[in-house]
Design a protein around this motif. Structure first.
Motif, PDB file in Angstrom:
ATOM      1  N   LEU A   1       0.829  -1.216   0.000  1.00 35.80           N
ATOM      2  CA  LEU A   1       0.000   0.000   0.000  1.00 35.80           C
ATOM      3  C   LEU A   1       0.864   1.268   0.000  1.00 35.80           C
ATOM      4  N   THR A   2       1.914   1.224  -0.805  1.00 37.87           N
ATOM      5  CA  THR A   2       2.747   2.414  -1.033  1.00 37.87           C
ATOM      6  C   THR A   2       3.017   2.538  -2.529  1.00 37.87           C
ATOM      7  N   ASN A   3       3.156   3.770  -3.000  1.00 34.97           N
ATOM      8  CA  ASN A   3       3.348   4.011  -4.423  1.00 34.97           C
ATOM      9  C   ASN A   3       4.342   5.162  -4.612  1.00 34.97           C
ATOM     10  N   PRO A   4       5.319   5.028  -5.528  1.00 39.08           N
ATOM     11  CA  PRO A   4       6.289   6.115  -5.717  1.00 39.08           C
ATOM     12  C   PRO A   4       5.606   7.418  -6.137  1.00 39.08           C
ATOM     13  N   ALA A   5       5.892   8.483  -5.403  1.00 41.68           N
ATOM     14  CA  ALA A   5       5.396   9.817  -5.765  1.00 41.68           C
ATOM     15  C   ALA A   5       6.507  10.651  -6.380  1.00 41.68           C
ATOM     16  N   GLU A   6       7.746  10.410  -5.920  1.00 39.44           N
ATOM     17  CA  GLU A   6       8.887  11.145  -6.451  1.00 39.44           C
ATOM     18  C   GLU A   6      10.178  10.430  -6.062  1.00 39.44           C
ATOM     19  N   ILE A   7      11.145  10.454  -6.989  1.00 36.44           N
ATOM     20  CA  ILE A   7      12.484   9.947  -6.689  1.00 36.44           C
ATOM     21  C   ILE A   7      13.393  11.161  -6.544  1.00 36.44           C
TER      22      ILE A   7
ATOM     23  N   GLU B   1      16.752   9.191  -2.146  1.00 39.72           N
ATOM     24  CA  GLU B   1      15.572   8.697  -1.431  1.00 39.72           C
ATOM     25  C   GLU B   1      14.363   8.682  -2.359  1.00 39.72           C
ATOM     26  N   MET B   2      13.308   8.003  -1.901  1.00 33.76           N
ATOM     27  CA  MET B   2      12.086   7.909  -2.675  1.00 33.76           C
ATOM     28  C   MET B   2      10.909   8.311  -1.796  1.00 33.76           C
ATOM     29  N   LYS B   3      10.133   9.248  -2.307  1.00 29.29           N
ATOM     30  CA  LYS B   3       8.934   9.688  -1.596  1.00 29.29           C
ATOM     31  C   LYS B   3       7.784   8.760  -1.987  1.00 29.29           C
ATOM     32  N   LEU B   4       7.160   8.143  -0.988  1.00 30.18           N
ATOM     33  CA  LEU B   4       6.089   7.168  -1.222  1.00 30.18           C
ATOM     34  C   LEU B   4       4.763   7.716  -0.722  1.00 30.18           C
ATOM     35  N   GLU B   5       3.734   7.563  -1.545  1.00 22.47           N
ATOM     36  CA  GLU B   5       2.393   7.931  -1.095  1.00 22.47           C
ATOM     37  C   GLU B   5       1.708   6.694  -0.521  1.00 22.47           C
TER      38      GLU B   5
ATOM     39  N   PRO C   1      -6.049   0.587  -6.071  1.00 24.81           N
ATOM     40  CA  PRO C   1      -5.332   1.385  -5.059  1.00 24.81           C
ATOM     41  C   PRO C   1      -5.707   2.866  -5.183  1.00 24.81           C
ATOM     42  N   MET C   2      -6.049   3.473  -4.071  1.00 20.45           N
ATOM     43  CA  MET C   2      -6.474   4.873  -4.055  1.00 20.45           C
ATOM     44  C   MET C   2      -5.523   5.690  -3.183  1.00 20.45           C
ATOM     45  N   PRO C   3      -5.103   6.880  -3.655  1.00 25.47           N
ATOM     46  CA  PRO C   3      -4.186   7.713  -2.863  1.00 25.47           C
ATOM     47  C   PRO C   3      -4.870   8.281  -1.622  1.00 25.47           C
ATOM     48  N   THR C   4      -4.102   8.406  -0.539  1.00 21.04           N
ATOM     49  CA  THR C   4      -4.644   8.938   0.721  1.00 21.04           C
ATOM     50  C   THR C   4      -4.176  10.361   0.994  1.00 21.04           C
ATOM     51  N   GLY C   5      -3.144  10.819   0.261  1.00 22.68           N
ATOM     52  CA  GLY C   5      -2.592  12.132   0.531  1.00 22.68           C
ATOM     53  C   GLY C   5      -1.548  12.125   1.630  1.00 22.68           C
ATOM     54  N   LYS C   6      -1.245  10.965   2.156  1.00 23.01           N
ATOM     55  CA  LYS C   6      -0.218  10.825   3.189  1.00 23.01           C
ATOM     56  C   LYS C   6       1.051  10.257   2.547  1.00 23.01           C
ATOM     57  N   TYR C   7       2.220  10.620   3.086  1.00 24.59           N
ATOM     58  CA  TYR C   7       3.487  10.243   2.470  1.00 24.59           C
ATOM     59  C   TYR C   7       4.493   9.750   3.512  1.00 24.59           C
ATOM     60  N   GLU C   8       5.478   8.999   3.019  1.00 23.31           N
ATOM     61  CA  GLU C   8       6.651   8.648   3.819  1.00 23.31           C
ATOM     62  C   GLU C   8       7.859   8.674   2.894  1.00 23.31           C
TER      63      GLU C   8
END
Length: 686
Positions: A381-387, A396-400, A415-422
Motif C-alpha cells: 500500500l505504497t506508491n512512488p510519488a517522487e524519486i 531517497e524515494m517519496k512514497l504515497e 489502489p487509491m491515494p490517501t494524501g499521506k506520504y513517507e
C-alpha cells in the motif's frame, strides 16, 4: 454376383455394389461421413442421425449408414440442410454430455500441455513417455518446469481433497532424467524445400522453430543477444534456471537442423525487407525487452534502472552499481527476481514497493515467501510519488500511502491515494512494473494502439503477407513463457499449412467440461503435497546456485501417484468429440430451449469388477448392448429403465459372468465415447 452401381457423392462419381449402404460406398471412395452408431460388426441401425445426407429428388434426409444406395443417385453430404440437421444432433448430444474431455490441469495450461498424461506416466515410472507427451506441445520441459507459475496447478482438482499436485516440478524431474539418458526428439518429416525465418530466440521463437523443423522445413532463428534463450536466459536468474539446463534444451532444438544466428539485429545486420526476402514465411517472436517507466518525477536520475535491464546486465556477467539500499517497484515475478538478485549482489536493505496488499500481488506466493526468507522487506500500500537525488544520484524515494477501493477491470481492488506520504532512503530504484516490445526496424508491420505488433489472434498473421507474430510483442503484451509457447506452437501449425498452400486459420478445439464438487472426492485419503527441498535461506542468498535441491525418484513417483486422472481415458479415440469439432457449436442453446435444463443421470460406477461405467458420457447408442448380444452372443449388458431415464446396466454379479467379461471386454472396445472403461492393473476375483 452383385450388380455394380454408380453413385455421385459431392460431385464425385463413386462405384459400389448393389445392397451396399451410402456410408459403405462413401468410405470405399475416400469420402468421410460423420457417424457414431455405425459398426461393421453390427446390423445397420441409424440411431445417431449424424450420418444424414441429402439425395436429389428426395424430400427427406437419408441416414447413410442404413440406406441402401441406388444406381444413379446424386448425394450431398455437406449441404446447408444436412449441416443444420447434423449440428443440431451434435448439440443435443453435447448438451447432455457430462464428462471431461481433458482434465482441468490441461484446460488451464496456455500451452495445452497434457499434464494429466505425463503425470500419470511419471507415476508409472515411464519418464521417457512423460517427455514424449510433453513434447507434443512443449519442447523445453526442463526449463519451463522450473520457471512456470503453473496455472495448471490452479485447476488441479486434487485441491478438493487437500493440495494440488506439484505438476511443474514433476515436469522438470522427468525432463532432467531423460536429458541425462541421452534426450528425446520425435521423428522428423521429410524435407519440404521450404524456408522459415524466425526473428527472436526466446521460448516463442524456439518453440516455433522446433515444430516447423519437425515438419521438414528449413528453419533459421536470428536473435540480437549473444546466446539463444531470450528471457529464459536474460530475464530469469541462474538460481531459478541454471543455464546449463537451458543450453541442453537449446542444443536439442539445434540438433533438428535449426540454424541459429546470434548478435543479429534487424535494422543493423539486415533490414526487415532483406531478411524477409530470403524466406517463404517469417515469424516475429521478438519479445518485450523495454522496461515500463514508473511515471513519477525523478526517474531519469542515475541509479534508477528497469527491472528487465537490471536482470539482463546480471545475466551478462555485469555487476550493476546498486549500493546498499535498493527498492524494487512492482509486484510480479520480475519484481521477485529483481529483489532476490539484489540480495545476492550484496545489498543490505532490499525493499519491494507495491501499491496494493500481498493478497493482490500477481507474483507466485512461493517467490514472495522465499524472498521474505532471504531478508526482503515488503512495503505494501505504497506508491512512488517522487524519486529524489543528490549530486545526480538517487538518494531517497517519496512514497504515497495508498488504500484499496473498488475492484478494477482485473478484479483486484483499485489502489487509491490517501494524501499521506513517507520517505524511504535508497541508493537504487528498480522499476519492475511491466515490459513492452522494441519494434524499431519493423516499420512495415502494422502496430496496435499499444504500439506493439498487431496479429490476428487465431491465424497469427500480421499486416504483411507471409509474416506472422507471436508472444510478448503482440496484442496483449508481455505474459508468461508458456503463453508464448502455446501461441508459437499454434502459429507453427498455421505456417505449415500456409507453406503447403492452405489458407487455414487456427480454430480452438471444442471440449466437454464436467462440473465437479468436493463431495465427489470424499472417498479419497488425504495425502499431503510433496514439498520441493530447498537450500536454507542463509546459505542460498549469498550465491546464484540453484535454490531447489530437486525431487528424489521416490518423492516424484509418490507425488505423481496423487493424480486423480480427471480427463477422459478415451479422448484420442472418442468419436463424439471428433464430431463435435466438425462445426462451430452452441450446445447451451439446447438447454435454453429445454427450459428446465434437465439432463440424464450422471454417475460413475466402479463396482463392476472389470469395467467402469460413466453414465454421464453415455449417449445410449446401444453399441455395447448390441455387441454383447449380436457379436458375443451373451446378452450380459442391456438397457434398463424407460424413456428419459434409460441407462445401460452391465450385470457383473455372478462369478461365471465375471469370467466371461474378463476374457471379452468387447463392449468397452465398441463404446464410441469412453463411457465404458477397462479397469486395468486391478485384481479381478473371478
Amino acid at each position: 454376383m452383385k450388380k455394380r452401381i454408380k453413385v455421385t457423392i459431392n460431385g464425385k462419381s463413386c462405384t459400389g455394389l448393389a445392397g451396399q449402404t451410402l456410408l459403405e460406398i462413401a468410405e470405399k471412395n475416400g469420402i468421410e461421413i460423420p457417424n457414431l452408431c455405425h459398426n461393421d460388426q453390427l446390423k445397420h441401425y441409424g440411431g445417431c442421425s449424424l450420418c444424414v445426407v441429402e439425395a436429389e429428388g428426395s424430400p427427406k434426409l437419408l441416414r447413410a449408414c442404413s440406406t441402401e444406395a441406388q444406381d444413379g443417385q446424386v448425394i450431398y453430404t455437406e449441404s446447408e440442410r444436412v449441416v443444420r440437421t447434423r449440428k443440431t444432433s451434435i448439440e443435443l448430444l453435447m448438451s447432455d454430455h457430462d464428462g471431461d474431455c481433458r482434465g482441468p490441469c490441461v484446460l488451464k495450461c496456455p500451452g495445452s500441455v497434457n499434464a494429466q498424461g505425463y503425470v500419470q506416466a511419471i507415476a508409472r515410472g515411464d519418464d521417457k513417455e512423460a517427455v514424449r507427451i510433453i513434447k507434443e506441445r512443449l519442447p523445453m520441459p526442463a526449463c519451463i518446469g522450473r520457471v512456470c507459475p503453473h496455472p495448471c496447478e490452479d485447476g488441479c482438482r486434487r485441491q478438493m481433497v487437500e493440495e494440488s499436485i506439484s505438476i511443474a516440478y514433476l515436469k522438470y524431474f522427468a525432463a532432467d532424467r531423460v536429458i541425462a539418458a541421452g534426450g528425446y526428439l520425435p521423428a522428423k518429416a521429410a524435407a519440404s524445400g521450404k524456408r522459415v525465418g524466425i526473428i527472436g530466440g526466446g521460448p516463442g521463437g524456439l518453440t516455433a522453430a522446433y515444430f516447423l523443423s519437425l515438419q521438414g522445413h528449413r528453419v533459421t532463428v536470428v536473435d540480437a543477444m549473444p546466446q539463444m534463450g531470450g528471457m529464459l536466459r536474460y530475464g530469469i536468474p541462474e538460481y531459478r534456471l541454471p543455464k546449463k539446463v537451458l543450453d541442453a534444451e537449446v542444443d536439442e532444438i539445434a540438433s533438428l537442423g535449426v540454424e541459429m544466428k546470434n548478435n543479429f539485429r534487424i535494422g543493423q545486420d539486415a533490414s526487415f525487407e532483406e531478411f524477409k526476402s530470403k524466406y517463404d514465411a517469417v515469424i516475429l517472436a521478438i519479445g518485450a525487452w523495454k522496461s515500463m517507466p514508473i511515471g513519477c518525477p525523478g526517474e531519469e536520475i542515475d541509479g534508477v534502472l528497469g527491472g528487465i535491464d537490471f536482470l539482463r546486465q546480471v545475466a551478462l556477467g555485469e555487476k550493476p552499481d546498486i549500493g546498499d539500499k535498493v527498492a524494487i517497484v512492482g509486484g510480479g515475478n520480475t519484481a521477485m527476481d529483481a529483489c532476490r538478485t539484489a540480495v545476492r549482489l550484496g545489498a543490505k536493505e532490499v525493499y519491494v514497493v507495491y501499491r496494493r496488499t500481498e493478497k493482490e500481488m500477481p507474483a507466485e506466493q512461493l517467490e514472495i515467501d522465499e524472498a521474505r526468507e532471504e531478508g526482503v522487506t515488503f512495503k505494501f500500500l505504497t506508491n512512488p510519488a517522487e524519486i529524489i537525488g543528490e549530486n545526480g544520484k538517487v538518494k531517497e524515494m517519496k512514497l504515497e500511502i495508498m488504500e484499496l477501493g473498488e475492484p478494477d477491470e482485473s478484479g483486484r481492488r483499485r489502489p487509491m491515494p490517501t494524501g499521506k506520504y513517507e520517505t524511504l532512503p535508497v541508493t537504487c530504484v528498480i522499476a519492475a512494473i511491466g515490459q513492452k516490445a522494441n519494434v524499431t526496424g519493423f516499420d512495415a508491420v502494422e502496430l496496435n494502439r499499444k504500439g506493439i505488433i498487431a496479429a490476428d489472434e487465431t491465424s497469427y498473421r500480421t499486416s504483411v503477407d507471409g509474416v506472422f507474430a507471436v508472444g510478448d510483442a503482440t496484442n496483449q503484451g508481455a505474459g508468461i513463457a508458456i503463453e508464448a509457447i502455446g501461441e508459437a506452437r499454434r502459429c507453427a501449425k498455421v505456417v505449415d499449412l500456409f507453406l503447403k498452400g492452405l489458407q487455414v486459420p487456427y480454430h480452438k478445439t471444442y471440449l466437454s467440461v464436467k462440473n465437479v464438487s468436493p463431495e465427489a472426492f470424499e472417498e479419497y485419503s488425504k495425502l499431503p503435497r510433496t514439498k520441493m527441498p530447498t537450500r536454507p535461506a542463509q546459505e542460498r542468498k549469498h550465491d546464484f546456485q540453484a535454490v531447489n535441491l530437486d525431487f528424489s525418484e521416490a518423492q516424484a513417483r509418490s507425488e505423481a501417484a496423487r493424480c486423480l486422472d480427471c480427463g477422459c481415458h478415451d479422448f484420442t479415440e472418442c468419436k463424439l468429440i471428433r464430431c463435435a469439432n466438425l462445426y462451430p457449436l452452441e450446445p447451451e442453446r439446447i438447454a435454453r430451449i429445454k427450459g428446465n435444463g434437465k439432463t440424464h443421470l450422471s454417475f460413475k460406477e466402479k463396482c463392476l469388477v472389470v469395467i467402469e461405467r460413466d453414465q454421464g458420457k453415455c449417449i445410449l447408442c446401444g453399441q455395447c448392448t448390441r455387441t454383447c448380444d449380436e457379436v458375443v452372443g451373451k446378452g450380459i449388458i442391456d438397457l434398463v429403465g424407460r424413456g428419459f431415464d434409460t441407462t445401460i446396466r452391465p450385470e457383473f454379479l455372478q462369478s461365471d459372468v465375471i469370467r466371461e467379461c474378463v476374457d471379452c471386454l468387447e463392449c468397452a472396445n465398441a463404446c464410441p465415447t469412453g463411457a465404458l472403461r477397462i479397469r486395468e492393473n486391478e485384481q479381478v476375483d473371478a
